[in-house]
Design a protein around this motif. Structure first.
Motif, PDB file in Angstrom:
ATOM      1  N   PRO A  98      16.499   7.718  16.047  1.00  0.00           N
ATOM      2  CA  PRO A  98      16.053   9.032  15.590  1.00  0.00           C
ATOM      3  C   PRO A  98      15.771   9.990  16.744  1.00  0.00           C
ATOM      4  O   PRO A  98      15.534   9.558  17.876  1.00  0.00           O
ATOM      5  CB  PRO A  98      14.761   8.703  14.833  1.00  0.00           C
ATOM      6  CG  PRO A  98      14.257   7.458  15.467  1.00  0.00           C
ATOM      7  CD  PRO A  98      15.467   6.667  15.882  1.00  0.00           C
ATOM      8  N   CYS A  99      15.775  11.278  16.414  1.00  0.00           N
ATOM      9  CA  CYS A  99      15.368  12.294  17.393  1.00  0.00           C
ATOM     10  C   CYS A  99      13.955  11.947  17.861  1.00  0.00           C
ATOM     11  O   CYS A  99      13.715  11.815  19.057  1.00  0.00           O
ATOM     12  CB  CYS A  99      15.408  13.668  16.721  1.00  0.00           C
ATOM     13  SG  CYS A  99      14.932  14.998  17.808  1.00  0.00           S
ATOM     14  N   SER A 100      13.043  11.753  16.888  1.00  0.00           N
ATOM     15  CA  SER A 100      11.642  11.461  17.222  1.00  0.00           C
ATOM     16  C   SER A 100      11.199  10.152  16.587  1.00  0.00           C
ATOM     17  O   SER A 100      11.615   9.834  15.472  1.00  0.00           O
ATOM     18  CB  SER A 100      10.713  12.537  16.648  1.00  0.00           C
ATOM     19  OG  SER A 100      11.158  13.811  16.969  1.00  0.00           O
ATOM     20  N   PHE A 127       7.772  12.000  23.509  1.00  0.00           N
ATOM     21  CA  PHE A 127       7.339  13.313  24.021  1.00  0.00           C
ATOM     22  C   PHE A 127       8.512  14.246  23.790  1.00  0.00           C
ATOM     23  O   PHE A 127       9.556  14.108  24.426  1.00  0.00           O
ATOM     24  CB  PHE A 127       6.990  13.221  25.510  1.00  0.00           C
ATOM     25  CG  PHE A 127       5.852  12.275  25.788  1.00  0.00           C
ATOM     26  CD1 PHE A 127       4.529  12.693  25.647  1.00  0.00           C
ATOM     27  CD2 PHE A 127       6.097  10.961  26.183  1.00  0.00           C
ATOM     28  CE1 PHE A 127       3.476  11.812  25.905  1.00  0.00           C
ATOM     29  CE2 PHE A 127       5.054  10.080  26.440  1.00  0.00           C
ATOM     30  CZ  PHE A 127       3.737  10.504  26.298  1.00  0.00           C
ATOM     31  N   LYS A 128       8.378  15.179  22.845  1.00  0.00           N
ATOM     32  CA  LYS A 128       9.510  15.998  22.439  1.00  0.00           C
ATOM     33  C   LYS A 128       9.424  17.420  22.965  1.00  0.00           C
ATOM     34  O   LYS A 128       8.412  18.098  22.756  1.00  0.00           O
ATOM     35  CB  LYS A 128       9.556  16.096  20.900  1.00  0.00           C
ATOM     36  CG  LYS A 128       9.830  14.803  20.173  1.00  0.00           C
ATOM     37  CD  LYS A 128      11.164  14.200  20.520  1.00  0.00           C
ATOM     38  CE  LYS A 128      12.353  15.112  20.286  1.00  0.00           C
ATOM     39  NZ  LYS A 128      13.606  14.503  20.789  1.00  0.00           N
ATOM     40  N   PRO A 129      10.499  17.895  23.607  1.00  0.00           N
ATOM     41  CA  PRO A 129      10.533  19.320  23.969  1.00  0.00           C
ATOM     42  C   PRO A 129      10.921  20.114  22.722  1.00  0.00           C
ATOM     43  O   PRO A 129      11.958  19.852  22.127  1.00  0.00           O
ATOM     44  CB  PRO A 129      11.661  19.361  25.013  1.00  0.00           C
ATOM     45  CG  PRO A 129      12.566  18.220  24.666  1.00  0.00           C
ATOM     46  CD  PRO A 129      11.745  17.188  23.944  1.00  0.00           C
ATOM     47  N   ILE A 294      23.684   8.936  19.896  1.00  0.00           N
ATOM     48  CA  ILE A 294      23.782   9.562  18.572  1.00  0.00           C
ATOM     49  C   ILE A 294      22.439   9.504  17.849  1.00  0.00           C
ATOM     50  O   ILE A 294      21.769   8.466  17.848  1.00  0.00           O
ATOM     51  CB  ILE A 294      24.865   8.841  17.727  1.00  0.00           C
ATOM     52  CG1 ILE A 294      26.238   9.040  18.382  1.00  0.00           C
ATOM     53  CG2 ILE A 294      24.874   9.348  16.299  1.00  0.00           C
ATOM     54  CD1 ILE A 294      27.393   8.452  17.585  1.00  0.00           C
ATOM     55  N   GLU A 295      22.086  10.605  17.213  1.00  0.00           N
ATOM     56  CA  GLU A 295      20.857  10.598  16.416  1.00  0.00           C
ATOM     57  C   GLU A 295      21.138   9.982  15.045  1.00  0.00           C
ATOM     58  O   GLU A 295      22.092  10.380  14.356  1.00  0.00           O
ATOM     59  CB  GLU A 295      20.290  12.012  16.305  1.00  0.00           C
ATOM     60  CG  GLU A 295      19.681  12.420  17.650  1.00  0.00           C
ATOM     61  CD  GLU A 295      18.869  13.693  17.641  1.00  0.00           C
ATOM     62  OE1 GLU A 295      18.054  13.859  18.568  1.00  0.00           O
ATOM     63  OE2 GLU A 295      19.056  14.529  16.734  1.00  0.00           O
ATOM     64  N   ALA A 296      20.312   9.001  14.699  1.00  0.00           N
ATOM     65  CA  ALA A 296      20.473   8.309  13.425  1.00  0.00           C
ATOM     66  C   ALA A 296      19.087   8.035  12.861  1.00  0.00           C
ATOM     67  O   ALA A 296      18.150   7.731  13.617  1.00  0.00           O
ATOM     68  CB  ALA A 296      21.219   6.998  13.642  1.00  0.00           C
ATOM     69  N   SER A 305      12.332  15.971  12.833  1.00  0.00           N
ATOM     70  CA  SER A 305      13.095  16.846  13.735  1.00  0.00           C
ATOM     71  C   SER A 305      14.569  16.457  13.676  1.00  0.00           C
ATOM     72  O   SER A 305      14.902  15.275  13.541  1.00  0.00           O
ATOM     73  CB  SER A 305      12.566  16.744  15.176  1.00  0.00           C
ATOM     74  OG  SER A 305      12.637  15.416  15.654  1.00  0.00           O
ATOM     75  N   ASP A 306      15.422  17.452  13.756  1.00  0.00           N
ATOM     76  CA  ASP A 306      16.883  17.281  13.846  1.00  0.00           C
ATOM     77  C   ASP A 306      17.516  16.464  12.716  1.00  0.00           C
ATOM     78  O   ASP A 306      18.563  15.830  12.923  1.00  0.00           O
ATOM     79  CB  ASP A 306      17.259  16.676  15.218  1.00  0.00           C
ATOM     80  CG  ASP A 306      17.184  17.732  16.330  1.00  0.00           C
ATOM     81  OD1 ASP A 306      17.061  18.938  16.012  1.00  0.00           O
ATOM     82  OD2 ASP A 306      17.254  17.351  17.517  1.00  0.00           O
ATOM     83  N   GLY A 307      16.937  16.537  11.506  1.00  0.00           N
ATOM     84  CA  GLY A 307      17.525  15.844  10.350  1.00  0.00           C
ATOM     85  C   GLY A 307      18.978  16.225  10.074  1.00  0.00           C
ATOM     86  O   GLY A 307      19.805  15.350   9.807  1.00  0.00           O
ATOM     87  N   PRO A 308      19.341  17.520  10.119  1.00  0.00           N
ATOM     88  CA  PRO A 308      20.717  17.905   9.773  1.00  0.00           C
ATOM     89  C   PRO A 308      21.793  17.266  10.657  1.00  0.00           C
ATOM     90  O   PRO A 308      22.947  17.157  10.253  1.00  0.00           O
ATOM     91  CB  PRO A 308      20.711  19.436   9.952  1.00  0.00           C
ATOM     92  CG  PRO A 308      19.280  19.819   9.787  1.00  0.00           C
ATOM     93  CD  PRO A 308      18.480  18.687  10.352  1.00  0.00           C
ATOM     94  N   GLN A 309      21.402  16.830  11.845  1.00  0.00           N
ATOM     95  CA  GLN A 309      22.405  16.220  12.739  1.00  0.00           C
ATOM     96  C   GLN A 309      22.240  14.703  12.831  1.00  0.00           C
ATOM     97  O   GLN A 309      22.879  14.061  13.655  1.00  0.00           O
ATOM     98  CB  GLN A 309      22.329  16.848  14.131  1.00  0.00           C
ATOM     99  CG  GLN A 309      21.038  16.555  14.884  1.00  0.00           C
ATOM    100  CD  GLN A 309      20.877  17.390  16.134  1.00  0.00           C
ATOM    101  OE1 GLN A 309      21.244  18.559  16.159  1.00  0.00           O
ATOM    102  NE2 GLN A 309      20.356  16.800  17.202  1.00  0.00           N
ATOM    103  N   ALA A 310      21.399  14.129  11.969  1.00  0.00           N
ATOM    104  CA  ALA A 310      21.177  12.675  12.022  1.00  0.00           C
ATOM    105  C   ALA A 310      22.102  11.957  11.050  1.00  0.00           C
ATOM    106  O   ALA A 310      22.270  12.381   9.905  1.00  0.00           O
ATOM    107  CB  ALA A 310      19.723  12.357  11.690  1.00  0.00           C
TER     108      ALA A 310
HETATM  109 MN    MN Z   1      17.025  15.792  18.716  1.00  0.00          MN
END
Ligand code: MN
Ligand code: PEP
Length: 324
Positions: A98-100, A127-129, A294-296, A305-310
């Protein structure tokens, strides 16, 4: 680079030999004597000067001083990441997650899912920017502990982003591969601190960074003590918002085939939408990438965060099959 030829050397024959090695040259005749030199075009393959001096007809080689000698030295290397090796001749490495890191349950489910798909490295931000100060910015130290435990439970290595000098040791205590994000590619104090850990580093390309600037940031990391630098192309900002960023596959091929560097592609942040990730993953591999990041997510619609690209588990497995 300039290659000086011996007196009486057959210029065309030497050019032919060099072309066979991927070096494109222009002959220039010295005004003061009957000797020829060959100027090597910048787009030629990387070749250590010592390998050229032994060629028939070659007198000596004058190489410009490189702005990234340590990066040049790691050309052609393979890097061990947990159970996998990343580099020339190795199977492509899949890093996914995942992104986070959102909760212990979420990262456990994600680890099971990515391991089943064939990934060998688990990603997850602690730690997410974030562009907005009001967006979810990660669970910090607690998230790293969940991430490490989930990876260990499924035999995965860990990659996670380091955002500040103050947190380098914290992230290094849980991650095998330290990620420097796009927004920090030229944060030189951070590069020095990350490099000093002596670990392999995943260096993402800055959104508006040239390849030369990217290579020099890699040089900062190696100069500070990093074990290796893996370059991660994640798209650069373009005039057109039709995809999140513009995936620069030319830069991937350049890094791989001209500079001989370890390189992975992050198609998720590049296009920003999950339906294009399979195509961009295949394209990345064709361009020479040694692996993918890859984000999954076990439940992409619920991602913080970043659900549409997971990708979900099924889509990730399809990408992994393509990759194999
Ligand atoms: Mn992300
Ligand atoms: C990430 O990989 O989580 C990330 C924030 O990526 P980037 O630095 O490429 O934006």
């Amino acid at each position: 680079m300039w290659i000086r030829l011996k007196e009486g050397a057959d210029v065309r024959a030497v050019q032919g030999t060099l072309q066979g090695l991927g070096l494109w040259t222009t002959p220039v005749r010295s005004v003061s004597c009957e000797r020829w030199s060959l100027q090597v075009a910048a787009h030629s393959a990387f070749m250590p000067p010592e390998e050229l001096t032994g060629l028939d007809g070659v007198a000596d080689v004058m190489a410009a001083v490189s702005s990234h000698p340590r990066i040049d030295q790691q050309a052609g290397c393979s890097i061990t990441l947990g159970s996998a090796r990343l580099g020339p001749g190795e199977r492509p490495v899949l890093m996914a997650g995942p992104c986070s890191v959102e909760s212990e349950e979420q990262i456990q489910a994600a680890a099971a899912m990515v391991a089943k798909a064939g990934a060998t490295v688990l990603r997850g931000g602690a730690f997410k920017p974030r562009s907005s100060p009001y967006s979810f910015s990660g669970h910090g130290h607690q998230a790293l502990q969940w991430l490490r435990a989930a990876a260990d439970a499924h035999g995965l290595a860990v990659v996670s982003e380091v955002m500040s000098e103050a947190k380098v040791e914290t992230v290094a205590s849980a991650a095998d591969l330290l990620q420097v994000g796009s927004r920090n590619m030229q944060n030189f104090a951070l590069l020095r601190a990350v490099g000093a850990m002596g670990r392999p580093v995943l260096l993402k390309r800055g959104m508006a960074a040239t390849v030369e600037e990217w290579l020099q940031s890699g040089e900062h990391l190696l100069n500070a003590g990093a074990a290796n630098v893996i370059f991660c192309e994640r798209g650069i900002q373009s005039f057109d918002p039709c995809t999140r960023n513009l995936l620069d596959l030319g830069a991937v091929a350049l890094l791989k085939y001209v500079h001989g560097q370890p390189v992975v592609v992050d198609p998720s942040h590049a296009v920003g939408r999950r339906d294009l990730i399979p195509a961009m993953s295949r394209a990345a591999r064709a361009a020479g990438a040694d692996g993918l990041l890859i984000e999954a997510h076990p439940d992409p619609e619920a991602a913080l965060s970043d659900g549409p690209q997971a990708l979900d588990g099924v889509a990730l497995r399809d990408v992994a099959k393509d990759l194999a």
